[in-house]
Motif scaffolding. Structure first.
Motif, PDB file in Angstrom:
ATOM      1  N   ILE A 198       0.859  -1.188   0.000  1.00 34.02           N
ATOM      2  CA  ILE A 198       0.000   0.000   0.000  1.00 34.02           C
ATOM      3  C   ILE A 198       0.896   1.238   0.000  1.00 34.02           C
ATOM      4  CG2 ILE A 198      -1.701   1.353   1.274  1.00 34.02           C
ATOM      5  CD1 ILE A 198      -2.989  -1.178   2.214  1.00 34.02           C
ATOM      6  N   VAL A 199       0.634   2.143  -0.932  1.00 33.51           N
ATOM      7  CA  VAL A 199       1.359   3.420  -0.983  1.00 33.51           C
ATOM      8  C   VAL A 199       0.763   4.318   0.092  1.00 33.51           C
ATOM      9  CG1 VAL A 199       2.018   5.390  -2.396  1.00 33.51           C
ATOM     10  CG2 VAL A 199       1.756   3.131  -3.461  1.00 33.51           C
ATOM     11  N   GLN A 200       1.518   4.528   1.182  1.00 33.11           N
ATOM     12  CA  GLN A 200       1.019   5.362   2.277  1.00 33.11           C
ATOM     13  C   GLN A 200       1.526   6.803   2.185  1.00 33.11           C
ATOM     14  OE1 GLN A 200      -0.300   3.788   6.119  1.00 33.11           O
ATOM     15  NE2 GLN A 200       1.443   2.388   5.959  1.00 33.11           N
ATOM     16  N   TYR A 201       2.378   7.056   1.181  1.00 37.46           N
ATOM     17  CA  TYR A 201       2.783   8.443   0.924  1.00 37.46           C
ATOM     18  C   TYR A 201       3.016   8.587  -0.568  1.00 37.46           C
ATOM     19  CZ  TYR A 201       5.213  12.924   0.996  1.00 37.46           C
ATOM     20  OH  TYR A 201       5.571  14.234   0.772  1.00 37.46           O
ATOM     21  N   GLU A 202       2.274   9.500  -1.183  1.00 38.17           N
ATOM     22  CA  GLU A 202       2.547   9.918  -2.562  1.00 38.17           C
ATOM     23  C   GLU A 202       2.384  11.422  -2.606  1.00 38.17           C
ATOM     24  OE1 GLU A 202       1.358   9.017  -7.225  1.00 38.17           O
ATOM     25  OE2 GLU A 202      -0.170   8.828  -5.662  1.00 38.17           O
ATOM     26  N   ASN A 203       3.524  12.096  -2.674  1.00 34.53           N
ATOM     27  CA  ASN A 203       3.487  13.550  -2.643  1.00 34.53           C
ATOM     28  C   ASN A 203       4.870  14.072  -3.032  1.00 34.53           C
ATOM     29  OD1 ASN A 203       2.614  16.210  -2.191  1.00 34.53           O
ATOM     30  ND2 ASN A 203       1.529  15.653  -0.296  1.00 34.53           N
ATOM     31  N   ALA A 204       4.994  15.387  -3.045  1.00 32.34           N
ATOM     32  CA  ALA A 204       6.256  16.027  -3.404  1.00 32.34           C
ATOM     33  C   ALA A 204       7.303  15.832  -2.312  1.00 32.34           C
ATOM     34  CB  ALA A 204       6.036  17.515  -3.646  1.00 32.34           C
ATOM     35  N   LEU A 205       8.557  15.881  -2.728  1.00 29.49           N
ATOM     36  CA  LEU A 205       9.656  15.779  -1.771  1.00 29.49           C
ATOM     37  C   LEU A 205       9.587  16.906  -0.744  1.00 29.49           C
ATOM     38  CD1 LEU A 205      12.318  14.564  -0.773  1.00 29.49           C
ATOM     39  CD2 LEU A 205      13.504  15.945  -2.512  1.00 29.49           C
ATOM     40  N   SER A 206       9.127  18.077  -1.150  1.00 27.09           N
ATOM     41  CA  SER A 206       9.080  19.219  -0.240  1.00 27.09           C
ATOM     42  C   SER A 206       8.158  18.986   0.951  1.00 27.09           C
ATOM     43  CB  SER A 206       8.631  20.475  -0.995  1.00 27.09           C
ATOM     44  OG  SER A 206       7.349  20.292  -1.568  1.00 27.09           O
ATOM     45  N   SER A 207       7.220  18.056   0.829  1.00 26.23           N
ATOM     46  CA  SER A 207       6.290  17.761   1.921  1.00 26.23           C
ATOM     47  C   SER A 207       6.719  16.560   2.748  1.00 26.23           C
ATOM     48  CB  SER A 207       4.882  17.494   1.360  1.00 26.23           C
ATOM     49  OG  SER A 207       4.390  18.639   0.693  1.00 26.23           O
TER      50      SER A 207
ATOM     51  N   ARG B 258       8.910  14.405   5.329  1.00 22.09           N
ATOM     52  CA  ARG B 258       9.668  14.722   6.549  1.00 22.09           C
ATOM     53  C   ARG B 258      10.393  13.502   7.110  1.00 22.09           C
ATOM     54  NH1 ARG B 258       8.908  18.715   4.489  1.00 22.09           N
ATOM     55  NH2 ARG B 258       7.845  20.604   5.213  1.00 22.09           N
ATOM     56  N   GLY B 259      10.759  12.579   6.246  1.00 20.28           N
ATOM     57  CA  GLY B 259      11.539  11.425   6.683  1.00 20.28           C
ATOM     58  C   GLY B 259      10.832  10.621   7.751  1.00 20.28           C
ATOM     59  N   GLY B 260      11.518  10.400   8.878  1.00 19.32           N
ATOM     60  CA  GLY B 260      10.967   9.607   9.962  1.00 19.32           C
ATOM     61  C   GLY B 260       9.657  10.149  10.507  1.00 19.32           C
ATOM     62  N   GLU B 261       9.484  11.466  10.501  1.00 22.10           N
ATOM     63  CA  GLU B 261       8.230  12.053  10.990  1.00 22.10           C
ATOM     64  C   GLU B 261       7.056  11.618  10.114  1.00 22.10           C
ATOM     65  OE1 GLU B 261       8.313  16.254  11.531  1.00 22.10           O
ATOM     66  OE2 GLU B 261      10.297  16.240  12.444  1.00 22.10           O
ATOM     67  N   THR B 262       7.277  11.577   8.807  1.00 21.30           N
ATOM     68  CA  THR B 262       6.228  11.120   7.896  1.00 21.30           C
ATOM     69  C   THR B 262       5.941   9.644   8.121  1.00 21.30           C
ATOM     70  OG1 THR B 262       6.816  12.779   6.222  1.00 21.30           O
ATOM     71  CG2 THR B 262       5.594  10.845   5.468  1.00 21.30           C
ATOM     72  N   ILE B 263       6.976   8.836   8.229  1.00 19.09           N
ATOM     73  CA  ILE B 263       6.801   7.396   8.437  1.00 19.09           C
ATOM     74  C   ILE B 263       6.051   7.118   9.730  1.00 19.09           C
ATOM     75  CG2 ILE B 263       8.051   5.224   8.826  1.00 19.09           C
ATOM     76  CD1 ILE B 263      10.214   6.319   6.914  1.00 19.09           C
ATOM     77  N   ASP B 264       6.287   7.933  10.753  1.00 17.83           N
ATOM     78  CA  ASP B 264       5.600   7.754  12.032  1.00 17.83           C
ATOM     79  C   ASP B 264       4.088   7.936  11.923  1.00 17.83           C
ATOM     80  OD1 ASP B 264       7.924   7.184  13.388  1.00 17.83           O
ATOM     81  OD2 ASP B 264       8.234   9.229  14.116  1.00 17.83           O
ATOM     82  N   ARG B 265       3.635   8.598  10.865  1.00 15.06           N
ATOM     83  CA  ARG B 265       2.189   8.809  10.695  1.00 15.06           C
ATOM     84  C   ARG B 265       1.516   7.656   9.956  1.00 15.06           C
ATOM     85  NH1 ARG B 265       3.972  14.295   9.876  1.00 15.06           N
ATOM     86  NH2 ARG B 265       3.893  14.095   7.605  1.00 15.06           N
ATOM     87  N   PHE B 266       2.313   6.706   9.461  1.00 10.75           N
ATOM     88  CA  PHE B 266       1.737   5.568   8.760  1.00 10.75           C
ATOM     89  C   PHE B 266       1.024   4.639   9.736  1.00 10.75           C
ATOM     90  CE2 PHE B 266       5.362   5.757   5.382  1.00 10.75           C
ATOM     91  CZ  PHE B 266       4.814   6.914   4.869  1.00 10.75           C
ATOM     92  N   GLN B 267       0.157   3.784   9.190  1.00 12.35           N
ATOM     93  CA  GLN B 267      -0.520   2.782  10.014  1.00 12.35           C
ATOM     94  C   GLN B 267       0.523   1.909  10.707  1.00 12.35           C
ATOM     95  OE1 GLN B 267      -3.273   1.217  12.011  1.00 12.35           O
ATOM     96  NE2 GLN B 267      -4.126   2.377  10.280  1.00 12.35           N
TER      97      GLN B 267
ATOM     98  N   ASN C 156       6.350  -3.058   6.473  1.00 13.13           N
ATOM     99  CA  ASN C 156       6.828  -4.083   5.539  1.00 13.13           C
ATOM    100  C   ASN C 156       5.883  -4.305   4.369  1.00 13.13           C
ATOM    101  OD1 ASN C 156       4.813  -5.332   7.040  1.00 13.13           O
ATOM    102  ND2 ASN C 156       5.887  -7.291   7.169  1.00 13.13           N
ATOM    103  N   GLN C 157       4.759  -3.587   4.333  1.00  9.83           N
ATOM    104  CA  GLN C 157       3.857  -3.594   3.180  1.00  9.83           C
ATOM    105  C   GLN C 157       3.672  -2.183   2.618  1.00  9.83           C
ATOM    106  OE1 GLN C 157       0.908  -6.318   5.557  1.00  9.83           O
ATOM    107  NE2 GLN C 157       0.100  -6.126   3.474  1.00  9.83           N
ATOM    108  N   THR C 158       4.524  -1.254   3.033  1.00  8.76           N
ATOM    109  CA  THR C 158       4.329   0.164   2.720  1.00  8.76           C
ATOM    110  C   THR C 158       5.304   0.655   1.660  1.00  8.76           C
ATOM    111  OG1 THR C 158       3.385   0.737   4.867  1.00  8.76           O
ATOM    112  CG2 THR C 158       4.517   2.508   3.677  1.00  8.76           C
ATOM    113  N   CYS C 159       4.757   1.436   0.717  1.00  4.87           N
ATOM    114  CA  CYS C 159       5.581   2.136  -0.272  1.00  4.87           C
ATOM    115  C   CYS C 159       5.549   3.630   0.006  1.00  4.87           C
ATOM    116  CB  CYS C 159       5.052   1.881  -1.682  1.00  4.87           C
ATOM    117  SG  CYS C 159       5.939   2.806  -2.975  1.00  4.87           S
TER     118      CYS C 159
END
Length: 257
Positions: free
Chosen positions: A176-185, A187-196, A201-204
């Motif tokens: 499942i693509v849990q992030y599709e957006n511009a690089l400018s948006s 935030r590395g680990g902060e963005t990943i922390d918002r994923f389910q 291991n199933q996340t793109c």
């Protein structure tokens, strides 16, 4: 002694769990010339695995695809480190089930094409709803079940809500693509922390609108450390341009792990 040799050989072979999921929506042109930057990056390092989304006409179009697509897809399928999947849009559940299955049927028919290997291994569902309702769950469960019942190699299923998804959807998809957006948006680990939680291991992570000379190494390293399954970095928001510089950097970063 033979046992020790086999174990040593296994550990000597590079293994990269992070793979590249690339949306290849650009028309291939004659002899796949428009895809040359992508195929060059694929060939540069066979230890890096790719899943390539092909999209002839906002879906499969008619059977068979035109001759340029046939040549280009068969070229992709010739690489041992490539799996191809077909694009189907769901319109956030507004596309009818009959329309979805009709498109999947066309992709499944590609496997019977006698003159070239244009078979796809699964379906990439775009415009996926991430609303946590039984109606949404039923829609995507039925779509997933249909793919896995067809002649699509390993019946791979990818959902793209482009944002954090409810946990139940992960029961129906390999990725499942849990992030599709511009690089400018991003935030590395902060963005990943918002994923389910529990499903990295199933996340793109699919990042577009990046400068071709961006240093992707620290970003990819964080993804590897967090157990992200797949990644893409591109220069174009609509996946109609592919920078050889950025693709080369991405391949190197994924290969380094």
């Amino acid at each position: 002694m033979q046992f020790i040799f086999i174990i040593s050989l296994i550990f000597a072979i590079p293994c990269h769990s992070l793979f590249i999921l690339l949306p290849l929506y650009l028309y291939p042109g004659t002899s796949a010339s428009a895809w040359s930057n992508v195929t060059a990056a694929i060939a540069a390092n066979e230890n890096v695995q790719w899943q390539i989304i092909v999209n002839p006409n906002s879906g499969p179009g008619t059977y068979p695809p035109d001759t340029n697509y046939i040549a280009a897809i068969s070229k992709l399928n010739s690489y041992p480190n490539v799996v191809t999947v077909g694009y189907v849009a769901t319109g956030y559940t507004q596309v009818s089930y009959d329309s979805l299955t009709a498109q999947i049927d066309v992709y499944a028919q590609w496997a019977s094409y006698a003159d070239a290997d244009i078979a796809v291994s699964g379906i990439f569902f775009a415009a996926v709803s991430n609303t946590a309702t039984e109606e949404v769950y039923t829609y995507y469960r039925r779509a997933s079940d249909y793919v896995r019942g067809k002649n699509l190699a390993d019946g791979r299923v990818i959902f793209n809500p482009g944002a954090p998804a409810p946990a139940q959807l992960f029961n129906y998809a390999d990725t499942i693509v849990q992030y599709e957006n511009a690089l400018s948006s991003y935030r590395g680990g902060e963005t990943i922390d918002r994923f389910q939680p529990g499903f990295n291991n199933q996340t793109c992570v699919m990042i577009h609108s990046a400068a071709e000379d961006v240093d992707v190494n620290p970003l990819v390293r964080t993804m590897v450390e967090r157990g992200i399954q797949s990644v893409y970095f591109g220069v174009d928001c609509c996946y109609q341009a592919f920078s050889s510089v950025l693709l080369g950097s991405l391949v190197s970063a994924v290969s380094a792990g």
